[in-house]
Design an enzyme around this catalytic site. Structure first.
Site, mmCIF file in Angstrom:
data_model
loop_
_atom_site.group_PDB
_atom_site.id
_atom_site.type_symbol
_atom_site.label_atom_id
_atom_site.label_comp_id
_atom_site.label_asym_id
_atom_site.label_seq_id
_atom_site.Cartn_x
_atom_site.Cartn_y
_atom_site.Cartn_z
ATOM 1 C CB THR A 80 -0.905 0.064 1.244
ATOM 2 O OG1 THR A 80 -0.120 0.458 2.390
ATOM 3 C CG2 THR A 80 -1.579 -1.260 1.499
ATOM 4 C CG ASP A 81 1.367 5.829 -1.282
ATOM 5 O OD1 ASP A 81 2.342 6.023 -0.518
ATOM 6 O OD2 ASP A 81 1.194 6.478 -2.318
ATOM 7 C CE1 TYR A 82 5.402 7.467 5.548
ATOM 8 C CE2 TYR A 82 3.380 7.841 6.761
ATOM 9 C CZ TYR A 82 4.762 7.830 6.711
ATOM 10 O OH TYR A 82 5.497 8.180 7.821
ATOM 11 C CB THR A 83 -1.302 5.943 6.640
ATOM 12 O OG1 THR A 83 -1.393 7.157 5.888
ATOM 13 C CG2 THR A 83 -0.111 6.025 7.581
#
Length: 774
Positions: free
Chosen positions: A288-291
Site C-alpha cells: 500500500t501507499d503510506y497509511t
C-alpha cells in the site's frame, strides 16, 4: 530509441529465460512453502507490516517502537533507513533476535537518483532517450544497494494531464506510449532484464511501480482526490504504463490513495485481483501507499477492523506504516477462518520477493563499505550531466540569441543562480544538495567553455539576486515546516535596483527564476501555475532596459508563461536538473551543449484550458475559427502554448519523404535533414490517427520515435515499425480489438506534425458488430 527498444528487448529476454525462470520459481516456491509451514499466524501477519524508521518522513505518521517490533517478529520490512551501519543494525535484529530469522526488506524513495541526483522524472522523460533513462535508474540502484537498500518505490508511471497536480514532476507526462516505454526502461535500470537476476546481482534493487491505479487522473489536479473515469479511457489512456512495467518484470506494485469510480484502490478487489493478477498475470508483491489502509476509514469504507479485512481480501499485502494488519488480522482470522488464506497469500508473496532478492542466502546483501566508492563517482556524475543536458527544452529563441557568445557581457540575475537546494528537486531522497553545482559555481569554476572551446571571460559576467525566491507569506508558512528552506524575504526594491544596475552594463540578461523545490511534488498542487507575481514584475522591469532577456526556468511542472513570453527573447526550460544542473545549464547557454529536449506534457495558455493534452478524442464539431458553433473558447485558442513533443534546438531540421509500407504491421519512414551549420540531436516523432472506427479515437497518437544525431547538413532516413497492437484499442468493456480501415500517419518534430499520409489497412477480418456497415 523507438518503441522497438521496449518490445524486442522484452521478447528476447522472455525467450532466453523461460526455462531458467521456471526452475528458479520452483525453487523459490519450495523454499517459501517449507518456511511457511514453520510459521505461526502471528509471524505471518508480522511479515505484512512495513513501518518507517530513520531519516525521512513521507507522510503524517512516524512508526513507533520499530526495533522492539522487529525483535518480536512483527515487521516484514522497513523504509527510510539506509547506510551500511544503520541497515546492518536493523537486519541483525531480524536475523539474530527472532525465532525464524527472516530478513527484512529495506525500502526507500529512490526516485531520480540516490546520492547522485538526476533531473526530475518529468525532465528525464523530456530527453526521449530510453537508454539514458535506464542508465539513470541503474546508477540509482548501484548507489542505493551500496547504502544497504534493496527496494525502491519507483517508477511512478501515472499518466498526468493536469499540471496543477504537483506529482506531474514524478512521472513521464501525458502520453501512454512514451510513458510505457519509460516505465520499462526504469524497471530494467533498477532490476536488470531478469527479476530473478536480483538473486545474485547486488548492484540492482527491486522496483515498485506506482500508483496503481489512475492516481494521475485526480479531479481538479488536487493530490489524493477522487478519480471518476470510463473503462474506455482507463484502458486506452491510463493503464498501459502499469501493464508495461508488469511485462518488464517489475517485482512489486503500490496501490494508490484515490478511489476509482467509487471504490478506493487499496481495497479494490476488481482492480488488484481482476486487472493486476488475472488479466496481466502479475505474481509479485503488492504494497500500500503510506497509511492508505487507515485512510479507507475517511473514504467511508468502515471501521479499522473492517477496512483491514477488506484490504487483505482485495490483495493489498504489505501495510505501509498504518499497522492495522498488525492490530486486527489475527482477530479477523479467528472470527472468519477463511481469511487465513488471504494472510497466507500475502505472506507468501512477500517472502518470494525476499527470496528473489537473495536475502535468505545473504541477508546483508550488498553491505560492503568498499561499495561506498560508487557514490557520486565520476561515471555517475557524467551520466547525470548528460541527462540534465538532454532534458533541457528550448521553448523560444528569437534572433538566435542563444547560444551566448563567450565575449558577450552578461548579467546573470535571479534567486536560483547561487541557490543549490532547488537543483535536486523535491524527491531527492539521500541526495546532498550541498554537493550540487550551482550556476554560479559552474560559471566561476574556470573551466566553463563555449561551443568553440573558448573559456568564458569572467570579467564579462555580473551577478545580482534580482528578487526574492518567494514573497507570499502564506505559502512560505506552508512550505518551511516541511523543510522548504526559504529565507525571509529581503527588501524587494533593493534587490531590483541591484539587478537594474548590472543589467545596464550588460549586452544580455539571463534571468533564472521559477518554483522552489517544495512547490511541486507530493501534496504540492497549485491552482495558479504562473510564475510568482514578483518574479513577473522583475522580468517586466528589466525588459524596459531594452536588453534581450534569456529566461531560464527551474520548476517541476508545465507553467503558464503567457504573461512573460512577450518580454523574453529566449526561454530555456531546465526543470530541477539534479546534482550537475548548474554545469549543464552553463554548457547549454554557451553552446557547449545543443539542447535537444522535447516536452512530454503540454504547456497551457491559462489554467482554464486544463486538462489539455495532444491526444484528445475527436468531436462532432471540431474547431473551426470561422464557425461559431464548434468546439472552442471565445477568449483563448484551443491550442496549448507549447504542445506535446515540442522543443527547439540550436540546429534546424527539415522533414520530407514520409512513406508508409505494409510489412509485419506497418513500416513508416521519413527523411530528416539538419539544415543548419550546427550538429545536433532531433527527436523524430511518428503519429497515427484512426479515421474509421467503432468508437471515437484520439485526434492523433504517438506510435514511435527515434532520437538521431545529425551533423550539419546531414540527412538521414528514419524508420519505425508500427505493430498490430498499436493499431488496435480497447472498447468500452476493456476488450482489445483491431479494426481494419483507414489510418493516417504523420511524422515531425512535435505532435503538431508536418508530413501526413493515409493508408487503408485490411487483411484482418474481425470488426465489432456494434454498428452495421452500410
Amino acid at each position: 530509441m523507438n518503441f522497438k527498444y521496449g518490445f524486442l528487448a522484452f521478447a528476447a529476454w522472455s525467450f532466453v529465460n523461460v526455462g531458467e525462470a521456471q526452475s528458479f520459481d520452483a525453487r523459490a516456491n519450495q523454499f517459501v512453502d517449507s518456511l511457511m509451514l514453520k510459521m505461526t499466524l502471528d509471524e505471518k501477519i508480522g511479515q505484512l507490516n512495513l513501518p518507517s524508521v530513520g531519516f525521512d518522513v513521507t507522510g503524517p505518521v512516524l512508526s513507533k517502537d520499530v526495533e522492539a517490533k522487529i525483535e518480536r517478529g512483527e515487521v516484514g520490512g522497513v523504509f527510510n533507513t539506509f547506510t551500511p551501519v544503520a541497515v546492518r543494525k536493523l537486519q541483525e535484529k531480524a536475523i539474530k533476535n527472532t525465532r525464524l530469522g527472516i530478513p527484512l526488506l529495506l525500502g526507500y524513495d529512490v526516485i531520480h537518483g540516490h546520492r547522485t541526483i538526476f533531473p526530475i522524472p518529468l525532465g528525464l522523460s523530456a530527453t526521449w532517450n530510453l537508454k539514458l533513462v535506464e542508465k539513470s535508474a541503474s546508477v540509482a540502484a548501484a548507489e542505493a544497494s551500496a547504502d544497504g537498500l534493496n527496494w525502491t518505490f519507483s517508477p511512478m508511471v501515472d499518466i498526468a494531464r493536469d499540471p496543477r497536480w504537483g506529482r506531474v514532476s514524478e512521472g513521464a507526462g501525458e502520453d501512454p506510449m512514451l510513458g510505457s516505454s519509460i516505465a520499462k526502461a526504469m524497471v530494467w535500470g533498477y532490476q536488470g532484464y531478469s527479476l530473478n537476476g536480483l538473486y545474485t546481482n547486488n548492484d540492482k534493487i527491486m522496483a515498485c511501480v506506482k500508483h496503481f491505479a489512475l492516481y494521475g487522473g485526480a479531479e481538479a489536479g488536487r493530490d489524493y482526490n477522487t478519480v471518476d473515469m470510463s473503462t474506455y479511457k482507463m484502458f486506452n489512456d491510463y493503464l498501459p504504463p502499469y501493464e508495461a512495467a508488469i511485462n518488464a518484470g517489475v517485482g512489486t506494485v503500490m496501490t494508490s490513495f484515490n478511489d476509482i469510480n467509487g471504490m478506493p484502490a487499496t481495497c479494490n478487489e476488481d482492480l488488484i485481483q481482476g486487472t493486476l493478477r488475472k488479466r496481466w498475470g502479475f505474481d509479485g508483491m503488492v504494497v500500500t501507499d503510506y497509511t492508505a489502509i487507515n485512510e479507507l476509514e475517511n473514504h467511508g469504507m468502515g471501521s479499522p477492523k473492517t477496512i483491514a479485512g477488506r484490504s487483505i481480501k482485495a490483495g493489498a499485502e504489505m501495510d505501509m506504516v498504518g499497522e492495522l494488519y498488525l492490530l486486527h488480522l489475527k482477530n479477523i482470522c479467528n472470527d472468519i477462518p477463511e481469511f487465513v488464506q488471504y494472510v497466507d497469500r500475502a505472506c507468501k508473496n512477500i517472502l518470494i520477493a525476499k527470496y528473489r532478492l537473495g536475502l535468505f542466502s545473504d541477508p546483508y546483501r550488498g553491505l560492503n563499505e568498499a561499495k561506498q566508492s560508487k557514490m557520486l563517482s565520476t561515471e555517475h556524475l557524467d551520466a547525470a550531466l548528460k541527462a540534465a543536458e538532454e532534458s533541457f527544452v528550448l521553448l523560444k529563441n528569437d534572433g538566435n540569441i542563444l547560444p551566448l557568445k563567450s565575449e558577450a557581457k552578461v548579467a546573470f540575475v535571479g534567486p536560483h543562480i547561487k541557490r543549490k537546494r532547488d537543483l535536486i528537486g523535491n524527491w531527492s531522497g539521500a541526495g546532498d544538495w550541498k554537493k550540487s553545482i550551482s550556476i554560479w559555481d559552474a560559471l566561476t569554476s574556470g573551466d566553463a567553455l563555449n561551443s568553440s572551446g573558448a573559456t568564458i571571460n569572467l570579467a564579462n559576467i555580473k551577478y545580482a539576486e534580482g528578487c526574492n525566491l518567494l514573497e507570499d507569506a502564506d505559502l512560505i508558512a506552508k512550505l518551511n515546516p516541511h523543510d522548504g528552506q526559504i529565507e525571509a524575504p529581503k527588501d524587494a526594491k533593493v534587490l531590483l535596483k541591484g539587478a537594474i544596475s548590472v543589467s545596464k552594463k550588460s549586452d544580455v540578461i539571463v534571468l533564472v527564476v521559477g518554483e522552489t523545490f517544495g512547490m511541486s511534488g507530493e501534496a504540492a498542487s497549485r491552482s495558479n501555475i504562473h510564475l510568482p507575481e514578483h518574479q513577473v514584475d522583475m522580468i517586466k522591469s528589466l525588459h524596459k532596459l531594452g536588453k534581450p532577456i534569456v529566461l531560464v526556468l527551474m520548476n517541476g511542472r508545465p507553467l503558464v508563461l503567457t504573461d512573460v513570453l512577450p518580454y523574453c527573447a529566449a526561454v530555456l526550460e531546465c526543470w530541477f536538473p539534479g546534482t550537475q544542473g548548474g554545469k549543464a545549464i552553463v554548457n547549454t547557454l554557451y553552446g557547449k551543449n545543443n539542447p535537444s529536449g522535447k516536452i512530454t506534457m503540454s504547456f497551457p495558455r491559462n489554467e482554464g484550458q486544463i486538462p489539455i493534452y495532444y491526444n484528445s478524442r475527436t468531436t462532432g464539431r471540431p474547431f473551426d475559427n470561422n464557425q461559431k458553433y464548434t468546439s472552442k473558447y471565445l477568449d483563448v485558442s484551443n491550442q496549448p502554448l507549447f504542445p506535446f513533443g515540442y522543443g527547439l534546438s540550436y540546429s534546424t531540421f527539415e522533414y520530407s519523404n514520409l512513406n508508409v509500407y505494409r510489412s509485419t504491421g506497418v513500416k513508416l519512414t521519413v527523411t530528416v535533414k539538419n539544415t543548419s551549420s550546427t550538429d545536433g540531436y532531433e527527436v523524430v516523432q511518428f503519429y497515427m490517427s484512426d479515421v474509421e472506427a467503432t468508437f471515437t479515437r484520439p485526434v492523433k497518437q504517438l506510435v514511435g520515435f527515434e532520437k538521431v544525431w545529425l551533423k550539419a547538413g546531414e540527412a538521414q532516413e528514419v524508420q519505425i515499425q508500427v505493430s498490430r497492437d498499436q493499431l488496435g484499442y480497447y472498447n468500452d468493456k476493456g476488450e482489445w480489438f483491431f479494426e481494419p480501415g483507414k489510418f493516417k500517419f504523420s511524422a515531425g518534430g512535435s505532435s503538431q506534425t508536418s508530413q501526413t499520409l493515409e493508408m487503408d489497412i485490411q487483411g484482418l477480418p474481425f470488426r465489432p458488430t456494434i454498428t452495421p456497415e452500410f
